[in-house]
Design a protein around this motif. Sequence first.
Motif, PDB file in Angstrom:
ATOM      1  N   VAL A  47       3.728   0.577   2.723  1.00 37.29           N
ATOM      2  CA  VAL A  47       3.397  -0.446   3.720  1.00 37.29           C
ATOM      3  C   VAL A  47       3.301  -1.787   3.000  1.00 37.29           C
ATOM      4  O   VAL A  47       2.567  -1.932   2.024  1.00 37.29           O
ATOM      5  N   GLU A  48       4.099  -2.730   3.455  1.00 34.35           N
ATOM      6  CA  GLU A  48       4.099  -4.070   2.858  1.00 34.35           C
ATOM      7  C   GLU A  48       3.548  -5.069   3.852  1.00 34.35           C
ATOM      8  O   GLU A  48       4.101  -5.232   4.944  1.00 34.35           O
ATOM      9  N   ASP A  49       2.488  -5.723   3.465  1.00 31.86           N
ATOM     10  CA  ASP A  49       1.849  -6.710   4.354  1.00 31.86           C
ATOM     11  C   ASP A  49       1.659  -6.135   5.752  1.00 31.86           C
ATOM     12  O   ASP A  49       1.929  -6.805   6.761  1.00 31.86           O
ATOM     13  N   GLY A  50       1.215  -4.885   5.791  1.00 28.65           N
ATOM     14  CA  GLY A  50       0.904  -4.279   7.087  1.00 28.65           C
ATOM     15  C   GLY A  50       2.109  -3.727   7.811  1.00 28.65           C
ATOM     16  O   GLY A  50       1.976  -3.192   8.907  1.00 28.65           O
ATOM     17  N   ARG A  51       3.296  -3.846   7.242  1.00 24.92           N
ATOM     18  CA  ARG A  51       4.486  -3.324   7.912  1.00 24.92           C
ATOM     19  C   ARG A  51       4.992  -2.085   7.163  1.00 24.92           C
ATOM     20  O   ARG A  51       5.132  -2.096   5.946  1.00 24.92           O
TER      21      ARG A  51
ATOM     22  N   VAL B 150       0.335   2.949   9.906  1.00 29.32           N
ATOM     23  CA  VAL B 150       0.111   1.651  10.561  1.00 29.32           C
ATOM     24  C   VAL B 150      -0.533   1.931  11.914  1.00 29.32           C
ATOM     25  O   VAL B 150      -0.448   3.061  12.408  1.00 29.32           O
TER      26      VAL B 150
ATOM     27  N   ARG C  94       2.013   0.873  17.733  1.00 27.99           N
ATOM     28  CA  ARG C  94       2.621  -0.358  18.248  1.00 27.99           C
ATOM     29  C   ARG C  94       2.218  -0.556  19.706  1.00 27.99           C
ATOM     30  O   ARG C  94       1.999   0.405  20.446  1.00 27.99           O
TER      31      ARG C  94
ATOM     32  N   GLU D  71       1.631   6.699  13.162  1.00 27.52           N
ATOM     33  CA  GLU D  71       0.617   5.796  13.711  1.00 27.52           C
ATOM     34  C   GLU D  71      -0.647   6.538  14.132  1.00 27.52           C
ATOM     35  O   GLU D  71      -1.518   5.936  14.755  1.00 27.52           O
TER      36      GLU D  71
ATOM     37  N   GLU E 241       0.868  -1.198   0.000  1.00 26.47           N
ATOM     38  CA  GLU E 241       0.000   0.000   0.000  1.00 26.47           C
ATOM     39  C   GLU E 241       0.893   1.233   0.000  1.00 26.47           C
ATOM     40  O   GLU E 241       1.956   1.223   0.612  1.00 26.47           O
TER      41      GLU E 241
ATOM     42  N   LYS F 139       0.689   5.183   1.006  1.00 27.84           N
ATOM     43  CA  LYS F 139      -0.212   6.087   1.722  1.00 27.84           C
ATOM     44  C   LYS F 139       0.345   7.500   1.791  1.00 27.84           C
ATOM     45  O   LYS F 139       1.369   7.748   2.427  1.00 27.84           O
TER      46      LYS F 139
END
Length: 794
Positions: free
Chosen positions: A24-28, A538, A541, A513, A5, A7
């Motif tokens: 963002v790759e696979d949510g990271r 994301v 954390r 975040e 993604e 963003k």
Amino acid sequence: MPVVERKPGHCGLCIARCGSIAVVEDGRFVALEPDPSQPTGQALCAKGRAAPELVNHPDRLLHPMKRTRPKGDPDPGWQRITWDEALDATAAALRAIADRHGPQAVAFSRASGSCTATNDAGGWITRLMHAFGGVNMMNNVDICGWGRGFATRYTYGVGSVGTGGAGGAMPDIDRAGCLILWGYNPSMSRLTHATAIVAALKRGMKLIVVDPRQVGLANKADLWLRVRPGSDGALALGIAGVMIARGWFDRDFLRDWSNGPLLVREDTGSFLRLAEIAPGADPALLVAWDAAADAPLPYDPRTGRYQGDVAPALDAAPAPRGVPCRSAFARYAALCAEWTPRRVAETCWIAADQVEAAARLIWQARPTAYYAWSGHEQHTNTTQTARAISLLYALTGCFDAPGGNVLLPGVKLADIAGPAPREPALGLAERPLGPSRWNLVSTEEIYRGVLEGTPYRIAGLVSFGGNMLLSHADGRRGRAAMAALDFAVHADLFMNPSAELADIVLPAASPFETEALRPGFEVSEAAQARVQLRQPVVPPRGEARSDTRIAFDLACRLGLGDRFWDGDIEAGLRHQLAPSGLTPEALRAEPAGIDVALRTRHRKHAEPDAAGNAQGFATPTCKVEVYAEGFLVHGQAPLPGFEEPLMGQASRPELAGDFPLVLTSAKHTLFCESQHRNLPSLRRNARDPELELHPSAAAARGIAGGDWVEIATPRGRVRARAALNPSLHPRVACGQHGWWQACAAVGAPGYDPFAETGANLNLLIGSDLVDPVSGTQPLKSYLCEVRRLPARPA
Ligand SMILES: Nc1nc2c(c(=O)[nH]1)N[C@H]1C(S)=C(S)[C@@H](COP(=O)(O)OP(=O)(O)OC[C@H]3O[C@@H](n4cnc5c(=O)[nH]c(N)nc54)[C@H](O)[C@@H]3O)O[C@H]1N2
Ligand SMILES: Nc1nc2c(c(=O)[nH]1)N[C@H]1C(S)=C(S)[C@@H](COP(=O)(O)OP(=O)(O)OC[C@H]3O[C@@H](n4cnc5c(=O)[nH]c(N)nc54)[C@H](O)[C@@H]3O)O[C@H]1N2
Ligand code: SF4
Ligand SMILES: [Mo]
């Protein structure tokens, strides 16, 4: 194939707020890239590109914690607790302090908005303080922003830390003919300004840089003035002196829009009141001189008009009714004339002909704009230096003119801070013109409140980021004060030496975040028009929460939910946005932001107000204040006469033998203030703190580049590695502050923040000698000596 993604948003790590795309790759979160479609998106710096390392760092604070051992114990015994426990304990402790000492005994602090994203929550944090009854906010303004954003209010009547420049007026770099960077190195500190300046240089804009080091854009400048640290005030007076002597100034602007024509009594130094020479006259009326009639000319500061709209003389020296007077401008011109190029050369350690060269360029290449920042901020004479620079600037007549420093429009928002309680802030009695007027206090004022109970007891501290024991003078006194607090809570991304002394530590979410409103990006008209509701890249954390969330949550626990929409941030945001006509939904649908229609109007001081008078300036005389009579009332000089730095060779000749060098400091390209030393991609390229020395100064001390040295001042000693810089004056040394953090990933060490074997530069600076108006500490002009150490410190 990973799910990728992209963003849009902005980097919140420093004041540049560069428009960016987060990958963002696979949510990271894996990368941050520039987004040239945004007005601040031309480039990112190394810190911005390291943002994923910061967000994903193993040392992030992930849970609220409480200390289980006494303050001062090397191991605080941090114990994980729930948010409910943390908020309940915090609210109970703060309420107990308020019951015992009053709510003003709880001070608030936040990290500077120029090196963190705490501005995202700034208004809400202030709202929390006000709702609680607090009046003391430590937001670093005394050492960062006072000169550019507040001291200039005493000249132009405006100032906002948000849009800096000439106290609220941003340099119109796109149209300037000449730009002055005064103690400001945007190549390192505000990329968006640097990009705009490079573009302007290509089209022929002239550039003057005032900096003890030839760094950044000083290398591209038409004129680089290698000023002695702390002597900027003398330089400004000297340049102004040449401009006035040569007639290189906007006489009409000074006559019509400054209080220069007003007569000052030679005996008292106050403005002559009409009633003093015409008994029974309206006591509010001041007096200028009508040269044609050779008679007093009444002036009404309430309307900004001279009687009969007669033009006053600018430099009269009459004695109406036998009262010897001189116009404010004549007094200023006389002060400037004392600062001949030769005297400036001796005082500022620059070449005499550069004074005239600067004056000529400023006048002949107009429109001229300027931006003065940290280099002129951190001295015992900062207020008057800022005044001297602002008056020099007034001579150009470019204030709020195209290509000058323009008060840019901004999107209309509701004020969310709410009214401050009446209780006086710490420091107000001592320094009534200083930051305390705006409920902004210094670390020393907090330390004194804690340790000595004067002017009243400070027993609690609520901190949103910040690391005052590293970023301000006298960290050891600060440590004693922190340890003596009844209660402190600190929200941060990482543990730091100041947070170590809190009772409760809260995990703050990073700007990547959290959602946050950025109502304009300040550096240009186009940037100001861009309103962005930055979207989280994301989720936070661990259990981290945004500073805004923390402020709302804490308010509710304190029983202040009625002022905080019962914890509903969305409702608060809607309230804030209401005057703009924008909604959270519309902004979320355009994550790179929406451009609102703004129209820049120039010379707004000349526009008529409702009563048909020109708006003028928001100062006591309704004009640009060449002469600040209000200073006189408080025992300060109404004209910015130059005072030598209090810890300098001229003021302390008895120390000059042992400490022959002038110590200043500057920001690091790769790190913000005391942060980011733990990010491997950055630390790899800057392992150790450095002290820049001229090669001859190094050679005279047997020091080679890369050697470890000890820097000693009358207040302490710390260590750094020598870096040779031939652009420095041989008697100037330039250090770096903020070194304490280790970076395990690249095997780079940490440094004891309180030890002589450490590298906390601000242990070298005392908090006793400060600017008399603002309380500013001399972080950029002190006396020092340097000696070679036999080996690398342990
Ligand atoms: N000698 C010398 N000293 C100086 C200066 C100098 O030039 N020379 N410069 C001075 C200047 S200009 C300033 S502004 C001050 C800066 O002083 P501070 O405002 O104390 O800034 P930092 O030292 O960067 O500490 C920032 C802290 O806030 C945390 N933080 C970062 N982002 C966030 C966030 O979004 N939320 C929360 N809750 N915490 C966050 C960081 O992890 C870090 O612990 O230092 C000053 N000190
Ligand atoms: N990379 C990076 N960017 C940052 C920060 C950071 O720490 N790192 N911090 C952010 C913050 S909080 C701020 S306030 C801004 C500040 O940004 P700047 O104002 O650019 O900060 P400094 O580097 O402290 O000071 C600017 C210049 O002043 C010079 N200088 C030192 N002493 C004197 C003096 O006596 N007179 C004059 N005329 N010049 C002098 C220094 O050599 C330096 O080049 O940057 C922000 N951006
Ligand atoms: S200059 Fe660097 S740290 Fe500052 S906002 Fe831009 S990318 Fe982020
Ligand atoms: Mo700052």
